[in-house]
Scaffold this motif. Structure first.
Motif, PDB file in Angstrom:
ATOM      1  N   GLN A  39       0.823  -1.344   0.161  1.00 22.89           N
ATOM      2  CA  GLN A  39       0.016   0.152   0.252  1.00 22.89           C
ATOM      3  C   GLN A  39       0.787   1.359   0.122  1.00 22.89           C
ATOM      4  N   THR A  40       2.030   1.091  -0.647  1.00 23.97           N
ATOM      5  CA  THR A  40       2.847   2.471  -0.595  1.00 23.97           C
ATOM      6  C   THR A  40       2.827   2.694  -2.226  1.00 23.97           C
ATOM      7  N   VAL A  41       2.959   4.053  -2.495  1.00 23.80           N
ATOM      8  CA  VAL A  41       3.108   4.499  -3.449  1.00 23.80           C
ATOM      9  C   VAL A  41       4.023   5.345  -3.900  1.00 23.80           C
ATOM     10  N   ILE A  42       4.981   5.125  -5.013  1.00 23.35           N
ATOM     11  CA  ILE A  42       6.174   5.939  -5.483  1.00 23.35           C
ATOM     12  C   ILE A  42       5.974   6.393  -6.636  1.00 23.35           C
ATOM     13  N   THR A  59       3.092   7.475   0.963  1.00 31.95           N
ATOM     14  CA  THR A  59       3.185   8.194  -0.428  1.00 31.95           C
ATOM     15  C   THR A  59       4.320   8.999  -0.539  1.00 31.95           C
ATOM     16  N   ILE A  60       5.200   8.786  -1.758  1.00 29.56           N
ATOM     17  CA  ILE A  60       6.128   9.480  -1.978  1.00 29.56           C
ATOM     18  C   ILE A  60       5.980   9.982  -3.609  1.00 29.56           C
ATOM     19  N   GLY A  61       6.175  11.285  -3.631  1.00 31.52           N
ATOM     20  CA  GLY A  61       5.791  12.167  -4.898  1.00 31.52           C
ATOM     21  C   GLY A  61       6.933  11.766  -6.035  1.00 31.52           C
ATOM     22  N   VAL A  76       3.720   8.885   6.868  1.00 28.97           N
ATOM     23  CA  VAL A  76       4.500   9.729   6.201  1.00 28.97           C
ATOM     24  C   VAL A  76       4.295  10.005   4.826  1.00 28.97           C
ATOM     25  N   ASP A  77       4.032  11.285   4.155  1.00 31.79           N
ATOM     26  CA  ASP A  77       3.532  11.556   2.783  1.00 31.79           C
ATOM     27  C   ASP A  77       4.800  12.502   2.364  1.00 31.79           C
ATOM     28  N   LEU A  78       5.451  12.328   1.544  1.00 29.25           N
ATOM     29  CA  LEU A  78       6.237  13.499   0.769  1.00 29.25           C
ATOM     30  C   LEU A  78       5.655  13.650  -0.683  1.00 29.25           C
ATOM     31  N   GLU A  79       5.413  15.019  -0.694  1.00 31.66           N
ATOM     32  CA  GLU A  79       5.090  15.438  -1.948  1.00 31.66           C
ATOM     33  C   GLU A  79       6.253  15.310  -3.071  1.00 31.66           C
ATOM     34  N   ASP A  80       6.338  16.188  -4.298  1.00 31.15           N
ATOM     35  CA  ASP A  80       7.226  15.933  -5.072  1.00 31.15           C
ATOM     36  C   ASP A  80       8.504  16.412  -4.604  1.00 31.15           C
ATOM     37  N   ASP A  81       9.692  16.024  -5.229  1.00 31.24           N
ATOM     38  CA  ASP A  81      10.777  16.735  -5.111  1.00 31.24           C
ATOM     39  C   ASP A  81      11.509  16.870  -3.660  1.00 31.24           C
ATOM     40  N   VAL A  82      11.186  15.964  -2.722  1.00 31.29           N
ATOM     41  CA  VAL A  82      11.607  16.180  -1.617  1.00 31.29           C
ATOM     42  C   VAL A  82      12.905  15.320  -1.383  1.00 31.29           C
ATOM     43  N   PHE A  83      13.692  15.863  -0.735  1.00 37.27           N
ATOM     44  CA  PHE A  83      15.282  15.035  -0.470  1.00 37.27           C
ATOM     45  C   PHE A  83      15.190  14.846   1.179  1.00 37.27           C
ATOM     46  N   CYS A  84      15.578  13.655   1.407  1.00 37.87           N
ATOM     47  CA  CYS A  84      15.766  13.071   2.534  1.00 37.87           C
ATOM     48  C   CYS A  84      17.169  12.593   2.767  1.00 37.87           C
ATOM     49  N   GLY A  85      17.850  13.357   3.502  1.00 39.02           N
ATOM     50  CA  GLY A  85      19.385  13.117   3.664  1.00 39.02           C
ATOM     51  C   GLY A  85      19.628  11.923   4.557  1.00 39.02           C
ATOM     52  N   PRO A  86      20.789  11.250   4.396  1.00 39.26           N
ATOM     53  CA  PRO A  86      21.049   9.815   5.209  1.00 39.26           C
ATOM     54  C   PRO A  86      20.761  10.082   6.473  1.00 39.26           C
ATOM     55  N   SER A  87      20.229   8.753   6.852  1.00 40.38           N
ATOM     56  CA  SER A  87      19.914   8.692   8.236  1.00 40.38           C
ATOM     57  C   SER A  87      18.988   9.600   8.844  1.00 40.38           C
ATOM     58  N   CYS A  88      18.251  10.344   8.210  1.00 42.39           N
ATOM     59  CA  CYS A  88      17.126  11.154   8.930  1.00 42.39           C
ATOM     60  C   CYS A  88      16.073  10.233   9.378  1.00 42.39           C
ATOM     61  N   VAL A  89      15.251  10.702  10.277  1.00 41.19           N
ATOM     62  CA  VAL A  89      14.372   9.880  11.073  1.00 41.19           C
ATOM     63  C   VAL A  89      13.021  10.680  11.172  1.00 41.19           C
ATOM     64  N   ARG A 108       0.194  11.777  11.170  1.00 41.20           N
ATOM     65  CA  ARG A 108       0.527  11.899   9.818  1.00 41.20           C
ATOM     66  C   ARG A 108       1.518  12.913   9.853  1.00 41.20           C
ATOM     67  N   THR A 109       2.612  12.932   8.962  1.00 42.18           N
ATOM     68  CA  THR A 109       3.667  13.939   8.830  1.00 42.18           C
ATOM     69  C   THR A 109       3.974  13.984   7.195  1.00 42.18           C
ATOM     70  N   LEU A 110       3.363  15.495   6.908  1.00 44.12           N
ATOM     71  CA  LEU A 110       3.326  15.782   5.477  1.00 44.12           C
ATOM     72  C   LEU A 110       4.634  16.509   5.116  1.00 44.12           C
ATOM     73  N   VAL A 111       5.325  16.241   4.104  1.00 46.42           N
ATOM     74  CA  VAL A 111       6.488  16.794   3.730  1.00 46.42           C
ATOM     75  C   VAL A 111       6.205  17.704   2.319  1.00 46.42           C
ATOM     76  N   LYS A 112       6.192  18.869   2.136  1.00 48.89           N
ATOM     77  CA  LYS A 112       5.667  19.568   1.139  1.00 48.89           C
ATOM     78  C   LYS A 112       6.911  19.484  -0.135  1.00 48.89           C
ATOM     79  N   THR A 113       6.314  19.945  -1.289  1.00 53.13           N
ATOM     80  CA  THR A 113       7.185  19.925  -2.596  1.00 53.13           C
ATOM     81  C   THR A 113       8.419  20.826  -2.156  1.00 53.13           C
TER      82      THR A 113
END
Length: 195
Positions: A39-42, A59-61, A76-89, A108-113
């Motif tokens: 149930q994950t969408v990439i 959901t990963i944009g 956790v929902d990431l919108e488009d063009d999100v960068f997650c650095g190594p080992s972020c939590v 819920r945690t939303l990370v915007k574009t």
């Protein structure tokens, strides 16, 4: 890297696991020892680095880059063009106990574009990270983050503004890379000046 018949145009390393019930867009690459749960969408053209775990119900944009050793939990929902650095939590519950099941309390945690999260930063669940914000390495985010905010420290606080290009804005609020202009519309709000 090999193509999985279930996901045309997607490259998946032979050591990675992709469960049933997952949708992955073309051009995405999933590297060594990653695990994508059901149930994950990439989206398209994403990169999931070594030892990334995503899901279930994540959901990963499009165009997201998730570096090594990042876990994206349920909610956790990431919108488009999100960068997650190594080992972020990303946390998923505010008061965990090993002996109590709190899965019904996931927040819920939303990370915007366009947002960027630095290495080893911690994002406490239940918050929204604004578009094009920049979270410094090692920061601990404990509240909502405005668009374009540059956040650092423990707990994280706004120490400046960042442009679309990821350049720190000076007092003139003009991006030194692109020339885009911004204006403050409140004590913690910034917007681009559209010409």
């Amino acid at each position: 890297m090999q193509e999985d018949a279930r996901f045309p145009g997607v490259a998946i390393h032979e050591s990675a696991y992709v469960d049933e019930g997952v949708a992955i867009g073309a051009g995405t690459k999933i590297w060594h020892f990653a695990h994508v749960l059901g149930q994950t969408v990439i989206g398209e053209n994403c990169v999931l680095g070594q030892n990334v775990m995503a899901g279930p119900r994540v959901t990963i944009g499009n165009g997201c880059k998730i570096q090594n050793n990042v876990a994206l939990y349920d909610g956790v929902d990431l919108e488009d063009d999100v960068f997650c650095g190594p080992s972020c939590v990303f946390t998923n519950v505010n008061n965990p106990r090993a002996f109590l099941n709190r899965k019904s309390e996931f927040r819920r945690t939303l990370v915007k574009t366009g947002a960027s999260i630095g290495a080893n930063a911690t994002i406490v669940c239940g918050h929204t990270l604004g578009a094009f914000c920049f979270i410094a390495a090692g920061a601990v985010v404990t509240k909502d983050v405005p668009d374009f905010a540059m956040m650092a420290g423990v707990p994280a606080r706004r120490i400046g503004w960042m442009s679309h290009n990821g350049a720190k804005l000076g007092a003139d609020l003009v991006c030194p890379e692109s020339g885009r202009r911004y204006r403050e519309t409140g004590p913690d709000t910034l917007e681009e000046v559209i010409r």
